[in-house]
Design a protein around this motif. Structure first.
Motif, PDB file in Angstrom:
ATOM      1  N   ALA A   1      16.803 -11.062   1.586  1.00 37.52           N
ATOM      2  CA  ALA A   1      15.892 -11.284   0.463  1.00 37.52           C
ATOM      3  C   ALA A   1      15.363 -10.001  -0.162  1.00 37.52           C
ATOM      4  O   ALA A   1      15.140  -9.934  -1.351  1.00 37.52           O
ATOM      5  CB  ALA A   1      14.733 -12.151   0.933  1.00 37.52           C
ATOM      6  N   GLY A   2      15.189  -8.942   0.645  1.00 34.95           N
ATOM      7  CA  GLY A   2      14.384  -7.803   0.199  1.00 34.95           C
ATOM      8  C   GLY A   2      15.042  -6.910  -0.839  1.00 34.95           C
ATOM      9  O   GLY A   2      16.198  -7.071  -1.197  1.00 34.95           O
ATOM     10  N   LEU A   3      14.234  -5.942  -1.310  1.00 33.53           N
ATOM     11  CA  LEU A   3      14.699  -4.973  -2.304  1.00 33.53           C
ATOM     12  C   LEU A   3      14.802  -3.609  -1.648  1.00 33.53           C
ATOM     13  O   LEU A   3      13.950  -3.234  -0.845  1.00 33.53           O
ATOM     14  CB  LEU A   3      13.643  -4.837  -3.400  1.00 33.53           C
ATOM     15  N   LEU A   4      15.826  -2.857  -2.023  1.00 33.92           N
ATOM     16  CA  LEU A   4      15.908  -1.451  -1.633  1.00 33.92           C
ATOM     17  C   LEU A   4      15.658  -0.642  -2.888  1.00 33.92           C
ATOM     18  O   LEU A   4      16.050  -1.056  -3.982  1.00 33.92           O
ATOM     19  CB  LEU A   4      17.307  -1.121  -1.110  1.00 33.92           C
ATOM     20  N   VAL A   5      15.011   0.521  -2.747  1.00 33.21           N
ATOM     21  CA  VAL A   5      14.781   1.354  -3.927  1.00 33.21           C
ATOM     22  C   VAL A   5      15.155   2.800  -3.632  1.00 33.21           C
ATOM     23  O   VAL A   5      14.806   3.357  -2.594  1.00 33.21           O
ATOM     24  CB  VAL A   5      13.327   1.217  -4.443  1.00 33.21           C
ATOM     25  N   GLU A   6      15.883   3.364  -4.595  1.00 30.69           N
ATOM     26  CA  GLU A   6      16.326   4.755  -4.475  1.00 30.69           C
ATOM     27  C   GLU A   6      15.482   5.606  -5.424  1.00 30.69           C
ATOM     28  O   GLU A   6      15.497   5.367  -6.640  1.00 30.69           O
ATOM     29  CB  GLU A   6      17.807   4.823  -4.901  1.00 30.69           C
ATOM     30  N   PRO A   7      14.750   6.601  -4.911  1.00 26.87           N
ATOM     31  CA  PRO A   7      14.041   7.516  -5.819  1.00 26.87           C
ATOM     32  C   PRO A   7      15.093   8.363  -6.549  1.00 26.87           C
ATOM     33  O   PRO A   7      15.998   8.889  -5.904  1.00 26.87           O
ATOM     34  CB  PRO A   7      13.190   8.375  -4.887  1.00 26.87           C
ATOM     35  N   LEU A   8      14.979   8.481  -7.865  1.00 29.04           N
ATOM     36  CA  LEU A   8      16.020   9.174  -8.643  1.00 29.04           C
ATOM     37  C   LEU A   8      15.774  10.684  -8.665  1.00 29.04           C
ATOM     38  O   LEU A   8      14.674  11.149  -8.363  1.00 29.04           O
ATOM     39  CB  LEU A   8      16.053   8.603 -10.069  1.00 29.04           C
ATOM     40  N   LYS A   9      16.809  11.433  -9.034  1.00 26.07           N
ATOM     41  CA  LYS A   9      16.666  12.901  -9.110  1.00 26.07           C
ATOM     42  C   LYS A   9      16.003  13.230 -10.439  1.00 26.07           C
ATOM     43  O   LYS A   9      16.666  13.513 -11.426  1.00 26.07           O
ATOM     44  CB  LYS A   9      18.044  13.560  -9.025  1.00 26.07           C
ATOM     45  N   TRP A  10      14.696  13.199 -10.417  1.00 30.58           N
ATOM     46  CA  TRP A  10      13.917  13.267 -11.663  1.00 30.58           C
ATOM     47  C   TRP A  10      13.285  14.650 -11.784  1.00 30.58           C
ATOM     48  O   TRP A  10      12.765  15.186 -10.811  1.00 30.58           O
ATOM     49  CB  TRP A  10      12.854  12.174 -11.599  1.00 30.58           C
ATOM     50  N   ARG A  11      13.345  15.235 -12.984  1.00 32.47           N
ATOM     51  CA  ARG A  11      12.872  16.608 -13.182  1.00 32.47           C
ATOM     52  C   ARG A  11      11.467  16.663 -13.791  1.00 32.47           C
ATOM     53  O   ARG A  11      11.092  17.648 -14.409  1.00 32.47           O
ATOM     54  CB  ARG A  11      13.835  17.417 -14.062  1.00 32.47           C
ATOM     55  N   GLY A  12      10.716  15.609 -13.707  1.00 31.38           N
ATOM     56  CA  GLY A  12       9.332  15.683 -14.183  1.00 31.38           C
ATOM     57  C   GLY A  12       9.129  15.028 -15.536  1.00 31.38           C
ATOM     58  O   GLY A  12      10.031  14.407 -16.107  1.00 31.38           O
TER      59      GLY A  12
END
Ligand code: AMP
Ligand code: MG
Length: 406
Positions: A361-372
């Motif tokens: 059922a659950g969700l997985l989340v990937e933090p993205l390579k974000w530059r601000g």
């Protein structure tokens, strides 16, 4: 500096639903109901067949196969003329009323016609023993006259437009859409169709905010790019204050040309707060302008596009939703990090992430390579903002986090 929750409370205190008006139901897509809608009908209005087949009596078919005499054919829009008596069946199409005496419908695929020369078969062979009530939708099973089917605060989508038509409701009372003016400030800004010169960038905030305002069910009034001079800002803000909400982007930080807060104050907009414990989006300014009995909400959004976007999601969208009469507006879910994440700093961070549904059922989340906050490109890959609490810490992969849908 106040926190996100306190800031949101202050914004919501000042965001009051707009007046209501009546609208043709067919024109109400995206509007919010300002009345309960009560059904005046039973749906379906009569016991109806859910399949093409034969209306039968279960008692005749305790053993199958069995042959029955066909009384008549009833298609949708017709009504049966004869009761089904022992040893008989009525040929019936989807949506047609069930004849008296029948307590089940056998779908045509489970029957075979006994050859004859009439257009309607005179005898049918039924190959199954049906359950009582099989393939019959009883009168009023979906809704009954007197049921409240839609409540005040319910948003109208295409589904509701169909349902209103089924009910025979041709006009509805809805909350008027709030209007929101949008101003982008900055000497460096050029329009999207121009080529930036040295030190210039294209104005991405105005088109983005315009679209976000529309998504939120409000009417957008784009007022273009305004240069960082007092005179230009005064003229544009005066026009913007004609709307229910004024969104400014840029000019609210600590730079030498950040003139928005003093100009707003000079024009009589009362500051409610300036700066929020939040990353990105700390310089957010919020105030109210009282004008002949009505109060206008003014948001000074930070200039960096992702800061503007986050402040819109956290504060402007809920304000517009309330003004548009929407009931609930929360979109927080739980998810598990796909990888470790290190957080620094004294402000909570709203960090772009991409979710995938786990098997289960659950969700997985990937933090993205974000530059601000200037990196809007990475947001195109995001479907959520991950809410990381303030502090210096590392969360291992698999940690539970809260996410907000974008
Ligand atoms: P400001 O808040 O005015 O100091 O702007 C902060 C940063 O956001 C600066 O790098 C600006 O160039 C950038 N910025 C401001 N307004 C916009 C806009 N409308 N579109 C894209 N970037 C912007
Ligand atoms: Mg600026």
């Amino acid at each position: 500096m106040i926190g996100v929750d306190e800031a949101l409370q202050l914004v919501e205190q000042h965001a009051v639903p707009r007046a209501a008006h009546r609208l043709a139901a067919a024109e109400a897509l995206g509007a919010v109901l300002d009345e309960d809608i009560v059904s005046t009908i039973d749906s379906p209005p009569y016991d109806k067949s859910q399949v093409d087949g034969f209306a039968v009596r279960c008692d005749d078919l305790s053993k199958s196969p069995a042959e029955l005499r066909v009384l008549e054919e009833v298609t949708a829009g017709q009504t049966p003329t004869r009761p089904v008596i022992p040893g008989t069946a009525t040929c019936i199409m989807t949506g047609a009323p069930i004849p008296d005496g029948s307590d089940a419908v056998v779908m045509v695929e489970r029957t075979s016609v006994v050859p004859g020369n009439a257009t309607i078969p005179s005898r049918v062979c039924i190959q199954e023993s049906p359950r009582a009530g099989q393939n019959i939708l009883r009168r009023g099973e979906a809704m009954r006259a007197g049921d409240v089917v839609l409540r005040r605060g319910h948003g109208i989508r295409s589904i509701e437009i169909g349902l209103l038509a089924e009910l025979g409701v041709t006009d509805v009372r809805v909350t008027s859409r709030p209007t929101a003016a949008i101003i982008s400030t900055g000497n460096e800004l050029v329009h999207a169709d121009e080529t930036p010169g040295p030190g210039q960038i294209r104005n991405s905030n105005s088109p983005m905010l315009e679209a976000m305002v529309r998504e939120a069910g409000a009417e957008a009034r784009p007022l273009g790019i305004v240069r960082d001079t007092e005179a230009d800002l005064i003229a544009a803000i005066r026009r913007g204050l004609e709307c229910d909400v004024l969104l400014l982007s840029g000019g609210v930080s600590a730079g030498v040309l950040d003139l928005v807060p003093p100009v707003l104050r000079q024009l009589g907009v009362k500051e409610i707060f300036h700066k929020v414990q939040l990353k990105p989006g700390k310089p957010l300014w919020f105030g109210v302008h009282e004008q002949s009995g009505s109060s206008k909400l003014v948001f000074g959004l930070p200039g960096n596009p992702v800061s503007s976007l986050v402040c819109f999601e956290l504060f402007v969208r809920p304000a517009l939703a309330r003004m548009a009469g929407k009931a609930g507006n929360c979109c927080i879910e739980s998810a598990e990090l796909t990888q470790a994440f290190r957080h620094h700093g004294a402000r909570p961070t709203f960090f772009p992430g991409r979710t995938v549904r786990k098997s289960g059922a659950g969700l997985l989340v990937e933090p993205l390579k974000w530059r601000g906050s200037a990196d809007l490109r990475r947001l195109a890959d995001a479907d959520v903002l991950i809410c990381f609490e303030a502090g210096d810490y590392e969360l291992p992969a698999g940690s539970a986090v809260k996410v907000r849908r974008l």
